[in-house]
Enzyme design. Structure first.
Site, PDB file in Angstrom:
ATOM      1  N   THR A  28      25.831 -20.322  89.159  1.00 32.20           N
ATOM      2  CA  THR A  28      26.884 -19.347  89.438  1.00 32.20           C
ATOM      3  C   THR A  28      27.084 -19.287  90.949  1.00 32.20           C
ATOM      4  OG1 THR A  28      26.478 -18.007  87.499  1.00 32.20           O
ATOM      5  CG2 THR A  28      27.322 -16.826  89.410  1.00 32.20           C
ATOM      6  N   GLY A  31      29.575 -11.785  80.918  1.00 31.16           N
ATOM      7  CA  GLY A  31      28.383 -11.438  81.687  1.00 31.16           C
ATOM      8  C   GLY A  31      28.680 -10.422  82.764  1.00 31.16           C
ATOM      9  N   THR A  40      20.567 -13.591  84.634  1.00 31.66           N
ATOM     10  CA  THR A  40      20.922 -13.259  83.248  1.00 31.66           C
ATOM     11  C   THR A  40      21.719 -11.955  83.234  1.00 31.66           C
ATOM     12  OG1 THR A  40      18.884 -14.352  82.588  1.00 31.66           O
ATOM     13  CG2 THR A  40      19.971 -13.017  80.923  1.00 31.66           C
TER      14      THR A  40
HETATM   15  N1  ASP Z   1      25.202 -13.896  85.892  1.00 31.39           N
HETATM   16  C1  ASP Z   1      25.850 -14.954  85.165  1.00 31.39           C
HETATM   17  C2  ASP Z   1      26.136 -14.482  83.770  1.00 31.39           C
HETATM   18  O1  ASP Z   1      25.294 -13.836  83.179  1.00 31.39           O
HETATM   19  C3  ASP Z   1      25.055 -16.221  85.092  1.00 31.39           C
HETATM   20  C4  ASP Z   1      24.354 -16.630  86.359  1.00 31.39           C
HETATM   21  O2  ASP Z   1      24.438 -15.980  87.372  1.00 31.39           O
HETATM   22  O3  ASP Z   1      23.680 -17.690  86.338  1.00 31.39           O
HETATM   23  O4  ASP Z   1      27.157 -14.814  83.227  1.00 31.39           O
END
Ligand code: ASP
Length: 334
Positions: A203, A233, A256
């Site tokens: 990300t 997310g 996450t």
């Molecule tokens: N935070 C992002 C999500 O949960 C994923 C990530 O940052 O790797 O969609």
């Protein structure tokens, strides 16, 4: 008596001052920090892969740094820097986004202007090459904060005359590496339901302070590998994955997302600073060590004076920072 009192006062002052974490007293001209995702495992990268990661971070950082050095706005720096990262197949945003459980790509992004608390976000877009730019148009061209799915796509249709809104077929976002990650995740999911949470990486996010004293933050992602269709997310959720407020700081998160949503992590940084007087670094340490469970993710932030803080509780997080003192920092490991 007077001298004894004076001495006691000096002693108290020195003690208090030396206990304070390093905080700059005056505002820097500008400062910028970026991330390319938590979940990176630097120990598993070979020298070429590490070099590629660092080069990609430097290239994107430099785009934003130049905008700020030339007197441009934090918002422009954030949008343009994130566009570079979205176009780079190394990252899980734009080209190179992860696959969802249907073997497709659904992208999320958000941007926030710390000067007026305006914000824009899109979730689940499937044909917008640079979701961060569509998020900015949601902020400036609508009275809403978040558009999702078909509605966000329709809004992109309406914005067809804007050169920054290019459309691509969904397969444009696919890369062989992400397809293999997805296939591995599908296999592992059969064995262990929780494993999908581990498959996040790449990300992107950017936070910036400009010469005018304004802060901005943005985040863009393909989400989690093998996520359920329709899953959204933290990245497009203002207060969870992205937040900016000139009073305190600008924040972009990675990890996450469900944990970041439940704990309102990005707003939490602002709240700790505004209501408890914590420094930006104290706030990030507290959140990554005391609020988020281990190995969940990390965040980057810049405060209104240009202090930059970047922390993760995962083994690695690709990240980089620069400011008007000439400092440039690139880090992959925790
Ligand atoms: N935070 C992002 C999500 O949960 C994923 C990530 O940052 O790797 O969609």
């Amino acid at each position: 008596m007077f001298f004894r009192l004076l001495f006691a006062w000096m002693l108290v002052t020195v003690t208090l001052t030396t206990n304070l974490p390093a905080q700059r007293p005056e505002k820097l001209d500008y400062a910028i920090a970026i991330h390319g995702g938590a979940g990176l495992e630097p120990d598993k990268l070979n020298a070429d892969q590490k070099q590629a990661q660092e080069a990609a971070l430097r290239k994107a950082l430099d785009v934003g740094r130049r905008i700020l050095a030339d007197g441009g706005t934090a918002l422009d720096a954030v949008e343009q820097t994130i566009r570079v990262l979205e176009d780079d197949p190394l990252y899980n945003a734009g080209k190179g986004a992860v696959f969802n459980s249907a073997g497709e790509h659904e992208l999320d992004a958000s941007i926030m202007d710390g000067a007026n608390l305006q914000a824009g976000a899109v979730a689940g877009v499937t044909t917008v090459k640079n979701p961060i730019s569509l998020a900015r148009l949601v902020m400036t061209e609508t009275r809403h904060v978040l558009l999702q799915g078909g509605g966000a796509e329709k809004f992109a249709d309406e914005m067809h005359d804007q050169p920054q809104i290019a459309r691509v077929p969904n397969e444009y976002f696919s890369t062989e590496a992400r397809r293999q990650d997805w296939q591995a995740a599908v296999e592992k999911e059969k064995e262990r339901q929780k494993q999908a949470n581990k498959n996040r990486m790449g990300t992107v996010g950017c936070v910036a302070l400009d010469k005018h004293g304004n802060l901005a933050a943005g985040t863009s992602t393909g989400g989690l590998t093998n996520k359920k269709w329709g899953r959204v997310g933290d990245s497009p959720i203002i207060g969870a994955g992205t937040y900016a407020n000139n009073e305190t700081c600008a924040v972009s998160c990675t990890g996450t997302g469900e944990y970041f949503i439940r704990n309102c992590i990005a707003f939490h940084v602002h709240a700790l600073m505004a209501y408890q007087g914590k420094t930006v670094d104290e706030a990030l340490v507290y959140l990554t060590e005391k609020v988020l469970e281990p190995d969940i993710g990390g965040l980057i932030a810049v405060d209104h004076l240009g202090n930059i803080s970047m922390h993760t509780n995962t083994p690695g997080m690709a990240r980089a920072a620069a400011d008007s003192t000439g400092k440039v920092e690139v880090k992959l490991a925790r």
